[in-house]
Design an enzyme around this catalytic site. Sequence first.
Site: not given
Length: 730
Positions: A333, A474, A586-587
């Site tokens: 992040d 993930e 998820k992303q």
Amino acid sequence: MLNDRNWFVTEDCFDLNRQNHAETIFTIGNGYLGTRGAHEERYRGEERTTFIHGVFDDVPIVFTELVNAPDWLDLSLWLGGERFCLTEGEILAYQRQLDLRNGLLTRRVDWRSPAGMRWQLTFERFASLDNPHLVCQRVIIKALADSSLEVRSTLSGEADNLNYKHWDWIGQGIEGNRAWLHLRTRATGIELGTATRLIICGGSGYEQIGWDTRNAPTLVNRLEVKGGQTVEIEKITAFYTSRDTAEPQKAARQVLETLPERAWNDLWQSHARAWEREWDACDVLIEGDDRAHLAVRFSLFQLLAAASRQDERVSIGAKALSGYGYRGHVFWDTEIFMLPFFTYTRPEIARNLLSYRYHTLAGARQKARENGFKGAQFAWESAATGEEVTPTWVPHPTDRTKLIRIWTGDIQIHISADVCYAIWQYWQATADDEFMAERGAEIFLDVARFWASRAEWNAERGCYEFTDVIGPDEYHDHVDNNAYTNALARWNLITALEILTWLEGYRPHKAAQLKQQLELSEPELAHWREVAEKIYWKQDSQTGLIEQFEGYFQRRQIDLQALEPRTQSIQSLLGIEGASEANILKQPDVVMLAYLLPDLFDEKTLQANYEYYSARTDHTFGSSLGPAIHAIIACRVGKADEAYEHFMRAALADLEDVRGNAHDGIHAASAGGIWQAVVFGFGGLRFDPQGPTTSPCLPRHWKRLAFRLMYRGRRFEIDLTNPQATAGEG
Ligand code: BGC
């Protein structure tokens, strides 16, 4: 600063049901510590925390966590013998406001006590950006009739982390209007010294007492007030730890000695000036969309409040210093989402944040060794030392008899390349050759060595593979040849070799020393080149689609639209295994790769992959890291409306709690992503050899977008107007 609108985050009513969300939103900080916006008086269910960077202590399951420091906010007010508390009596007026220009948090209350006495109170607080060891409070109280006032201020060593205790008592004391406390963390032995000073002006019949209760020294002041008269309470608290100085309790007491009799004004002036300088470097202006504008500034405020200016041994955790979420641990992040904002506006801070990875190389080397690899493998979750601190097992969220195995710490290996990517980006943006030569190169080379040793030769296919990994998405673990991981590993190996060649020319002595220190031989370097050239890569030549990992296209097809409206993530709906068997993300993963390594994607490939994967991504309840990135790529494929929708989903994650989890702390990666979406997405910022250029894709109702940048030591003001702007939210 670019204008005087959209600087205030405001709460107009007192609502205990959303107090934890509000505590997150009203977090203030100065890069040394962060304090959630709990009230001075205590309420049930509150999470009053102050986290100091680098003060970690051991804890079961998550290994280590940032320790909740003694509370500096505590002020218990007895007004005419009644305890001030908003759940009793009557609130006649209430407003709380965070001024993003300078981090001043103000609360104004007009209160009628249960006995019918009326009081007007203004509470203010700030964490000094000028002297980050100081935190300041002021309360202005007006009684509407003659009465008495008692002020109690406690420094409590009982502060805990959700009932888990980290502090041992060492000493305490009270002298006149000052109190101090000396503590030590139980496992890591970090000492903390805190001292506080209370000054009261106005009123009469002043009486000052100290309650020297063990572990809770308390300053008590009693006085009489006349109706209509104003009393001002000024409370200044200091924090030092043994990470800063050998005798923190002495330092905390001494710094208070140096303050004038009334210190608020001076401290305020220097603090406000420090914030002015910050905004001068990085402010963003959006005309035509106040909601978005405020959200952007809020995000930048939280990032600026969390970034250390003094200490390059700390980074920024996924929730910054604003809540218990992820326990202060540092993820990708920071490098991929938050760092670009600092790199392009406050490069000195970016350098500190990257230096954290340099100082934690020992932990990364240990991780590689323990896993049977060479070089440096950065921890998926990192804390004080760089050792892996991802929990191995966590309790199941609904069934407490079960545990869930968390694999990210074992196999989410892309983090090592992400760290290198951020170093490279910083180097490109700043031309800080010194940093690259003295720190960056060593990280690059040792991470490249890790990739080469982790790569597996598949003789049948004639390529190197990375099997059993987790990519950014993930929902799918234990996958082989994740496109993002493979492409970044290749990039990392090639770039490490280029950096070594550069270093041999730029600072031959350093290059030779590094080669010797790392025992880098020519055959090993040749092996890196070979691995890079032969890493598994698969792209459909017809459609341009890149398979996220081997076998992804065969996963169960789920129609996301058919599951709407939803209130939970796809993983909660289908279960961990169900989500893993499905083709929902998820992303962004391939889309994330398109953002970081755009040269791999021509226009057609970008379009095809964006459309394919975007339709299969859990945008609303998947990872909060995703929407900002989707916004950027949507701009690149010319979908301005879609970009805006993704952008607002990211922008409101904290302020409007669109994911329902803002009580855990701010979404710091999303905050950094928001800045990137504004400048690289809507602004279309790129860097040519001549410098920054833009190809804007502004939302149709944005009249103007302006922002500031530093690029290679020069400052740039980008000012984009949208002549076609339609009236929208203003
Ligand atoms: C995301 C990761 C992120 C982590 C910390 C997870 O839910 O999937 O990408 O690094 O949260 O924010």
